[in-house]
Enzyme design. Sequence first.
Site, PDB file in Angstrom:
ATOM      1  N   HIS A 144       0.767  -0.944  -0.004  1.00  0.00           N
ATOM      2  CA  HIS A 144      -0.303   0.034   0.097  1.00  0.00           C
ATOM      3  C   HIS A 144       1.130   1.056  -0.397  1.00  0.00           C
ATOM      4  O   HIS A 144       0.448   2.645  -1.289  1.00  0.00           O
ATOM      5  CB  HIS A 144      -1.153   0.196   0.935  1.00  0.00           C
ATOM      6  CG  HIS A 144      -1.911   1.302   1.136  1.00  0.00           C
ATOM      7  ND1 HIS A 144      -1.684   1.767   2.132  1.00  0.00           N
ATOM      8  CD2 HIS A 144      -2.845   1.265   0.815  1.00  0.00           C
ATOM      9  CE1 HIS A 144      -2.251   3.188   1.625  1.00  0.00           C
ATOM     10  NE2 HIS A 144      -3.400   2.994   1.631  1.00  0.00           N
ATOM     11  N   GLY A 145       1.999   0.694   1.232  1.00  0.00           N
ATOM     12  CA  GLY A 145       2.625   2.377   0.800  1.00  0.00           C
ATOM     13  C   GLY A 145       2.707   3.831   1.792  1.00  0.00           C
ATOM     14  O   GLY A 145       2.936   3.986   2.035  1.00  0.00           O
ATOM     15  N   ASP A 146       1.308   3.882   2.755  1.00  0.00           N
ATOM     16  CA  ASP A 146       0.742   4.229   2.892  1.00  0.00           C
ATOM     17  C   ASP A 146      -0.309   4.108   4.595  1.00  0.00           C
ATOM     18  O   ASP A 146      -1.122   4.567   4.391  1.00  0.00           O
ATOM     19  CB  ASP A 146       0.602   5.779   3.178  1.00  0.00           C
ATOM     20  CG  ASP A 146       0.668   7.093   3.844  1.00  0.00           C
ATOM     21  OD1 ASP A 146       0.801   6.575   4.861  1.00  0.00           O
ATOM     22  OD2 ASP A 146      -0.246   7.898   3.494  1.00  0.00           O
ATOM     23  N   LEU A 147       0.328   2.662   5.283  1.00  0.00           N
ATOM     24  CA  LEU A 147      -0.582   1.845   5.850  1.00  0.00           C
ATOM     25  C   LEU A 147      -0.537   2.581   7.174  1.00  0.00           C
ATOM     26  O   LEU A 147       0.517   1.833   7.990  1.00  0.00           O
ATOM     27  CB  LEU A 147      -0.712   0.467   5.528  1.00  0.00           C
ATOM     28  CG  LEU A 147      -1.289  -0.317   6.147  1.00  0.00           C
ATOM     29  CD1 LEU A 147      -2.748  -0.316   5.473  1.00  0.00           C
ATOM     30  CD2 LEU A 147      -0.529  -1.417   5.712  1.00  0.00           C
ATOM     31  N   ASN A 184      -5.610   5.646   6.923  1.00  0.00           N
ATOM     32  CA  ASN A 184      -5.738   5.815   6.103  1.00  0.00           C
ATOM     33  C   ASN A 184      -6.729   3.916   5.836  1.00  0.00           C
ATOM     34  O   ASN A 184      -6.717   3.851   4.943  1.00  0.00           O
ATOM     35  CB  ASN A 184      -4.750   5.199   5.120  1.00  0.00           C
ATOM     36  CG  ASN A 184      -4.326   6.455   4.485  1.00  0.00           C
ATOM     37  OD1 ASN A 184      -4.776   7.607   4.836  1.00  0.00           O
ATOM     38  ND2 ASN A 184      -2.640   6.553   4.275  1.00  0.00           N
TER      39      ASN A 184
END
Length: 127
Positions: free
Chosen positions: A30-33, A37
């Site tokens: 996901h990269g921004d978990l 979010n």
Amino acid sequence: MKGIRESQLWDVIVRCEELLPKNVTASHLHGDLWSGNWLYNNEGVPYLVDPSFLYGDRHFELAFTYLFGGFSEAFYQGYKNVGTIEDYFDDVKPLYQLYYLLVHLNIFGEMYGSSVDSVLNHYSKIK
């Protein structure tokens, strides 16, 4: 960044090949978990929003989930039910968190400085 922090950061960057696990199976991340979010609809179905997709070690993303309040124990139990947490995770967790801490240091300022310094002090040979 000045002085010892900059020197330590460069030391850690140079030593990444030594510090990071070898032969890791890459995953879509996901990269921004973080918890902000992770949302639920009216029926209680969870949704992830605001992705910043990348491809890498799934433990990189897992490390991020522990920053900024973390997730519920049910989340981590569910994670363990679908994938093993490798033995190296505790060794690299702060190093994986360093990226996000540096981003926050850059955006929000020195309030993240002590967290960055802690990680650098842990991994750098420069004291």
